[in-house]
Design a protein around this motif. Structure first.
Motif, PDB file in Angstrom:
ATOM      1  N   SER A  75       0.803  -1.219   0.000  1.00  0.00           N
ATOM      2  CA  SER A  75       0.000   0.000   0.000  1.00  0.00           C
ATOM      3  C   SER A  75       0.838   1.272   0.000  1.00  0.00           C
ATOM      4  O   SER A  75       0.454   2.257  -0.600  1.00  0.00           O
ATOM      5  CB  SER A  75      -0.948  -0.014   1.193  1.00  0.00           C
ATOM      6  N   CYS A  76       1.976   1.245   0.672  1.00  0.00           N
ATOM      7  CA  CYS A  76       2.853   2.427   0.647  1.00  0.00           C
ATOM      8  C   CYS A  76       3.332   2.700  -0.767  1.00  0.00           C
ATOM      9  O   CYS A  76       3.462   3.847  -1.178  1.00  0.00           O
ATOM     10  CB  CYS A  76       4.042   2.249   1.581  1.00  0.00           C
ATOM     11  N   GLU A  77       3.576   1.620  -1.527  1.00  0.00           N
ATOM     12  CA  GLU A  77       3.969   1.776  -2.924  1.00  0.00           C
ATOM     13  C   GLU A  77       2.836   2.410  -3.733  1.00  0.00           C
ATOM     14  O   GLU A  77       3.089   3.191  -4.646  1.00  0.00           O
ATOM     15  CB  GLU A  77       4.378   0.435  -3.536  1.00  0.00           C
ATOM     16  N   ALA A  78       1.600   2.083  -3.391  1.00  0.00           N
ATOM     17  CA  ALA A  78       0.454   2.661  -4.098  1.00  0.00           C
ATOM     18  C   ALA A  78       0.369   4.164  -3.827  1.00  0.00           C
ATOM     19  O   ALA A  78       0.076   4.940  -4.741  1.00  0.00           O
ATOM     20  CB  ALA A  78      -0.839   1.973  -3.685  1.00  0.00           C
ATOM     21  N   VAL A  79       0.636   4.570  -2.604  1.00  0.00           N
ATOM     22  CA  VAL A  79       0.640   6.006  -2.281  1.00  0.00           C
ATOM     23  C   VAL A  79       1.749   6.681  -3.070  1.00  0.00           C
ATOM     24  O   VAL A  79       1.546   7.737  -3.683  1.00  0.00           O
ATOM     25  CB  VAL A  79       0.798   6.235  -0.758  1.00  0.00           C
ATOM     26  N   ARG A  80       2.928   6.087  -3.065  1.00  0.00           N
ATOM     27  CA  ARG A  80       4.061   6.650  -3.810  1.00  0.00           C
ATOM     28  C   ARG A  80       3.733   6.744  -5.305  1.00  0.00           C
ATOM     29  O   ARG A  80       3.997   7.751  -5.951  1.00  0.00           O
ATOM     30  CB  ARG A  80       5.308   5.811  -3.579  1.00  0.00           C
ATOM     31  N   LEU A  84      -4.941   4.234   3.981  1.00  0.00           N
ATOM     32  CA  LEU A  84      -5.928   5.308   3.875  1.00  0.00           C
ATOM     33  C   LEU A  84      -5.407   6.611   4.462  1.00  0.00           C
ATOM     34  O   LEU A  84      -5.735   7.697   3.968  1.00  0.00           O
ATOM     35  CB  LEU A  84      -7.242   4.885   4.537  1.00  0.00           C
ATOM     36  N   ALA A  85      -4.583   6.527   5.496  1.00  0.00           N
ATOM     37  CA  ALA A  85      -3.983   7.749   6.051  1.00  0.00           C
ATOM     38  C   ALA A  85      -3.105   8.414   4.992  1.00  0.00           C
ATOM     39  O   ALA A  85      -3.153   9.635   4.825  1.00  0.00           O
ATOM     40  CB  ALA A  85      -3.176   7.424   7.306  1.00  0.00           C
ATOM     41  N   GLY A  86      -2.340   7.630   4.271  1.00  0.00           N
ATOM     42  CA  GLY A  86      -1.510   8.185   3.200  1.00  0.00           C
ATOM     43  C   GLY A  86      -2.345   8.795   2.095  1.00  0.00           C
ATOM     44  O   GLY A  86      -1.996   9.841   1.534  1.00  0.00           O
ATOM     45  N   ALA A  87      -3.469   8.145   1.794  1.00  0.00           N
ATOM     46  CA  ALA A  87      -4.362   8.675   0.760  1.00  0.00           C
ATOM     47  C   ALA A  87      -4.942  10.022   1.181  1.00  0.00           C
ATOM     48  O   ALA A  87      -4.997  10.963   0.391  1.00  0.00           O
ATOM     49  CB  ALA A  87      -5.486   7.682   0.473  1.00  0.00           C
ATOM     50  N   PHE A 123      -4.518  13.100  -1.466  1.00  0.00           N
ATOM     51  CA  PHE A 123      -5.598  14.056  -1.732  1.00  0.00           C
ATOM     52  C   PHE A 123      -5.112  15.509  -1.692  1.00  0.00           C
ATOM     53  O   PHE A 123      -5.435  16.283  -2.604  1.00  0.00           O
ATOM     54  CB  PHE A 123      -6.785  13.836  -0.787  1.00  0.00           C
ATOM     55  N   PRO A 124      -4.317  15.909  -0.705  1.00  0.00           N
ATOM     56  CA  PRO A 124      -3.811  17.294  -0.733  1.00  0.00           C
ATOM     57  C   PRO A 124      -2.942  17.593  -1.963  1.00  0.00           C
ATOM     58  O   PRO A 124      -3.004  18.690  -2.525  1.00  0.00           O
ATOM     59  CB  PRO A 124      -2.988  17.406   0.554  1.00  0.00           C
ATOM     60  N   ARG A 125      -2.172  16.601  -2.407  1.00  0.00           N
ATOM     61  CA  ARG A 125      -1.345  16.816  -3.610  1.00  0.00           C
ATOM     62  C   ARG A 125      -2.229  16.974  -4.836  1.00  0.00           C
ATOM     63  O   ARG A 125      -1.953  17.783  -5.723  1.00  0.00           O
ATOM     64  CB  ARG A 125      -0.366  15.644  -3.779  1.00  0.00           C
TER      65      ARG A 125
END
Length: 119
Positions: free
Chosen positions: A2-7, A103-106, A111-113
Motif C-alpha cells: 500500500s505504501c507503494e500505491a501512495v508513492r 488510507l492515512a496516506g491517501a 488528496f492534498p497533492r
C-alpha cells in the motif's frame, strides 16, 4: 504494498502536473477559463489507461474514467466538488481493488497533492 500505491499515486500526480508545461495558458481576454486547459485535459485523458495499468491492468479503463474526470470539465472549462468526488471515488476504487490500503496516506498525502495540482 500500500505504501507503494501512495508513492505511485503521488508520482502520477507529479507527471500530470508536468503536463501543464506542455500546455501553457493562452493569452486571451476570456473571463472564465483558459482554452489551453482543454489541451492539458486531453493529454491527461490520453495517458489515463496506460497510467492506470500500473495499479490494476484488469480495471484500467474504469480507473481511467474516474482519474481524468477528476480534473474538470473540458467543455465548460470548469472544476468543482463533483470532480473532487471523482478523485475520491478513484481512491476508493483502488482501495476496493486491494491496491491502496494506506488510507492515512491517501488522505494526508495523495488528496492534498491532488488539490495542489488542480489549483
Amino acid at each position: 504494498g500500500s505504501c507503494e500505491a501512495v508513492r505511485a499515486a503521488l508520482e502520477l500526480l507529479e507527471r500530470t502536473e508536468g503536463l501543464i508545461d506542455a500546455h501553457p495558458p493562452h493569452r486571451q481576454s476570456a473571463r472564465f477559463g483558459n482554452v489551453a486547459y482543454r489541451g492539458w485535459l486531453d493529454a491527461v485523458r490520453e495517458a489515463s489507461e496506460a497510467e492506470m495499468a500500473q495499479f490494476d491492468d484488469q480495471h484500467k479503463q474504469e480507473l481511467a474514467g474516474y482519474w481524468w474526470n477528476s480534473f474538470g470539465n473540458r467543455t465548460r472549462i470548469d472544476y468543482g466538488t463533483g470532480h473532487e468526488t471523482s478523485f475520491v471515488v478513484w481512491l476508493f476504487a483502488l482501495h476496493k481493488l486491494d491496491v491502496l490500503q494506506d488510507l492515512a496516506g491517501a488522505v494526508l498525502a495523495v488528496f492534498p497533492r491532488y488539490l495542489d495540482v488542480c489549483h
